[in-house]
Design an enzyme around this catalytic site. Structure first.
Site, PDB file in Angstrom:
ATOM      1  NE  ARG B 122      45.226   9.374  54.282  1.00 55.08           N
ATOM      2  CZ  ARG B 122      45.587   8.206  54.811  1.00 55.08           C
ATOM      3  NH1 ARG B 122      46.849   7.844  54.794  1.00 55.08           N
ATOM      4  NH2 ARG B 122      44.692   7.416  55.362  1.00 55.08           N
ATOM      5  CE  LYS B 144      39.646  28.410  41.400  1.00 50.17           C
ATOM      6  NZ  LYS B 144      38.517  29.159  40.801  1.00 50.17           N
ATOM      7  CD  GLU B 186      39.345  32.196  31.113  1.00 53.59           C
ATOM      8  OE1 GLU B 186      39.592  33.169  31.841  1.00 53.59           O
ATOM      9  OE2 GLU B 186      38.513  31.308  31.427  1.00 53.59           O
ATOM     10  CE  LYS B 228      44.584  31.298  37.508  1.00 47.50           C
ATOM     11  NZ  LYS B 228      43.742  30.379  36.733  1.00 47.50           N
ATOM     12  CD  GLU B 238      37.856  31.574  43.235  1.00 49.37           C
ATOM     13  OE1 GLU B 238      38.678  31.039  42.481  1.00 49.37           O
ATOM     14  OE2 GLU B 238      36.641  31.388  43.135  1.00 49.37           O
ATOM     15  NE  ARG B 242      42.692  31.344  42.242  1.00 49.84           N
ATOM     16  CZ  ARG B 242      43.269  30.164  42.323  1.00 49.84           C
ATOM     17  NH1 ARG B 242      43.910  29.817  43.421  1.00 49.84           N
ATOM     18  NH2 ARG B 242      43.223  29.317  41.314  1.00 49.84           N
ATOM     19  CG  ASN B 246      35.811  33.679  39.404  1.00 58.12           C
ATOM     20  OD1 ASN B 246      36.265  32.775  38.714  1.00 58.12           O
ATOM     21  ND2 ASN B 246      35.815  33.639  40.734  1.00 58.12           N
ATOM     22  CG  HIS B 249      34.799  33.017  34.664  1.00 57.15           C
ATOM     23  ND1 HIS B 249      35.562  33.977  34.037  1.00 57.15           N
ATOM     24  CD2 HIS B 249      35.394  31.824  34.378  1.00 57.15           C
ATOM     25  CE1 HIS B 249      36.587  33.395  33.418  1.00 57.15           C
ATOM     26  NE2 HIS B 249      36.504  32.084  33.605  1.00 57.15           N
ATOM     27  CG  HIS B 253      30.792  29.399  35.709  1.00 59.31           C
ATOM     28  ND1 HIS B 253      31.307  29.909  36.880  1.00 59.31           N
ATOM     29  CD2 HIS B 253      31.831  28.919  35.011  1.00 59.31           C
ATOM     30  CE1 HIS B 253      32.623  29.751  36.874  1.00 59.31           C
ATOM     31  NE2 HIS B 253      32.970  29.150  35.752  1.00 59.31           N
ATOM     32  CG  HIS B 266      35.634  28.105  30.080  1.00 62.67           C
ATOM     33  ND1 HIS B 266      34.630  28.330  31.003  1.00 62.67           N
ATOM     34  CD2 HIS B 266      36.729  28.760  30.553  1.00 62.67           C
ATOM     35  CE1 HIS B 266      35.103  29.084  31.994  1.00 62.67           C
ATOM     36  NE2 HIS B 266      36.377  29.351  31.745  1.00 62.67           N
TER      37      HIS B 266
END
Lengths: 370, 370
Positions: B122, B144, B186, B228, B238, B242, B246, B249, B253, B266
């Site tokens: 946990r 993330k 990025e 960031k 998000e 936030r 993206n 993106h 994606h 990417h």
């Protein structure tokens, strides 16, 4: 008697709970709004679905689309493979971040369901609808989710609270009596170290509780849940006082592990664990009269006989426990009825106490023979 | 120039970061105390271990016991099977709640390592030591973590912040130039929608950045990370601002997914995504001069040619994205240099824009042919 409503505040928000007779009806409108028009995943097992699936048909009908995910009964559900299978099905079914997951079943279904929800797309909301006594009064409360690894029960999981918990007391009538008895040990645990009134209620209502009387069960569930809510709010990640809820669990985890989780039920192992922790308590000042009341109540609920593993095996298993520390084993030692404390005891102290306790079990001690 | 120190406050605590030239030396004492006498698990891949393992030998020596866990390079590390393999090895090695995990490598190693740490018992604490430009300025910041499912990149994961991030700029010199270029997209992204000064620094230092100059890279990493950090503190999960991160993106994606994650890197997919989002921006009022600066900078970094999938394939893939909504596709639309906003656009609007953009690519537009 109406269902009891509780709220648990945690670092990420709040869990609303309805417990007791009529809980499902009391929660229906709130849960209906929560699933309204969304994809709903229902994690359950075939037996529970057959018994109680119909109770949530109305709720499922309010979802945009309901997808039933059946998992094996009991601990077998709590594997990495089952978690992966559910994630794949949820992805294929078009699950999104605003989808909902509902776990209908015992502790295993809730442990797996909460973990799967907590990781899917980095977390979708979930609700627990516990159908066993153990799950209603203990497992569903407090945000622990987990799956097992070989040799490591609950080794993978999250602290992740459900949005809602609904524990309908009438569901408990369908349980086999030994399941209810096993669940009661967790209620006795909470009473003995946290809440004298709860302990005394179990003493006085025991016959009705064992027979499955929904009203009596609902009241004990509500009181045990309320005691647990208080302590989880104080200590969400078990850094301090929440450890008191592990009364009886140090030995219980070792017994369950050595039995390969196919011997004693969890609650029964906790029953044995409480008997031994009470023995430790008497060595640390717990009054004999109060220790006797715990032993007598455990005797009345009834523990199945079992073959106790050797002291050495027990000690080695305890040292591998995830809660063990480098400097010794962690115990919840009862101080008096309604109060306990956490102690780290050296392995040798525990060894001597275990051996003395084992000898006592053979000599007319009120606890059952092992 | 000293390493830049940053701190990111999040709902569960704080992440301390050291970025730039000399970051590892600056962090050494704090990280040493953090692992002191404990079990340390180091997740890395064979290539990174060969290149940079020696840099953390001193740190590993301060742990009670260091266990190296090698995973495959790149996206292949991010599977349920790899996560399970690491959990089992950590359990067998005696991992406890106070053990530590350190992820040394690119974005995939950090995504997997953070997820594995977040679920083991946990949650055990982890630190990220990103070795690629993309990971230092983007992937390592913001909590993330994720693994992939077939047909669903990052479908399983957690928001779980590391205790520490150490991005040593001298490590970036060992990267192949196309890796550095991909990472720069990025940084351009963050500059274009959040931080004009960062965008202008990339414009002026581009040659040194592409050549792997540690000082220039360290400064861009520090500035992009700081931008960031600000936005993640505002919106940890998000729900709002936030989403600006993206930018580029939504299309990226889809392109990555349709290429089976074996085509464009990417960052390169984000490069294409920014070109299209900038086209959308011009339709919504982005000044042509500023759109031109973005296109020119993307051209200078250099995008590999690629065969663009059909508009229909792109749209269908976007609708399956986990960030899609029932009512349309979500876009970050740049408003002017340094500012953007999130818009949900109907599928038909996106279809028309995509077709117009594709036609423009063949007609002397400054963006590369596709």
């Amino acid at each position: 008697v109406a269902a009891r409503e509780l709220s648990l505040r945690h670092p990420r928000g709040e869990t609303r709970m309805w417990l007791g007779e009529g809980a499902l009806a009391a929660a229906a409108s709130t849960l209906g709004d929560w699933v309204e028009g969304r994809r709903l995943f229902v994690v359950t097992d075939p037996r529970v679905r057959a018994l109680h699936g119909v109770s949530i048909a109305g709720l499922a009908a309010r979802a945009g689309e309901a997808c039933w995910l059946e998992v094996p009964e009991g601990e077998a559900a709590k594997s990495v493979a089952e978690a992966e299978r559910l994630w794949r099905r949820m992805l294929e079914a078009g699950g999104k971040r605003d989808s909902r997951l509902l776990a209908l079943g015992g502790g295993s279904v809730g442990d797996l369901g909460g973990f799967v929800a907590g990781c899917f797309l980095r977390g979708v909301e979930h609700a627990l609808l516990p159908t066993t006594l153990l799950a209603q009064l203990d497992a569903a409360i407090g945000g622990k989710t987990a799956i097992d690894l070989p040799g490591g029960k609950n080794s993978v999981g999250l602290f992740r609270h459900p949005a809602f918990v609904v524990g309908e007391a009438t569901w408990l009538g369908t349980l086999p009596r030994p399941e209810r008895a096993a669940g009661l040990f967790e209620a006795i645990k909470a009473g003995f170290v946290l809440d004298t009134a709860l302990f005394e209620r179990i003493e006085s209502d025991l016959d009705a509780l064992l027979e499955g009387d929904a009203q009596a069960l609902g009241q004990v569930v509500g009181a045990a849940a309320a005691a647990k809510v208080r302590i989880v709010e104080e200590d969400p990640e078990e850094a301090g006082s929440r450890q008191l809820l592990n009364f009886g669990h140090t030995l219980a985890h070792a017994l369950e592990s050595l039995g390969g989780y196919r011997g004693l039920r969890h609650g029964e192992a906790v029953g044995y664990g409480m008997l031994f922790a009470t023995w430790l308590g008497e060595e640390h000042g717990l009054p004999a009269e109060e220790a006797g009341r715990l032993r007598e109540l455990v005797r009345r609920v009834g523990l199945p006989e079992t073959l106790l593993p050797s002291t050495q095996e027990i000690l080695e298993t305890m040292r591998r426990d995830k809660k063990a520390r480098e400097d010794g084993l962690r115990w919840v030692v009862p101080e008096c009825l309604g109060r306990g404390r956490v102690e780290v005891l050296p392995v040798d102290t525990v060894r001597r106490a275990l051996e003395a306790w084992r000898r006592s079990l053979g000599r007319g001690d009120p606890s059952p023979r092992v």
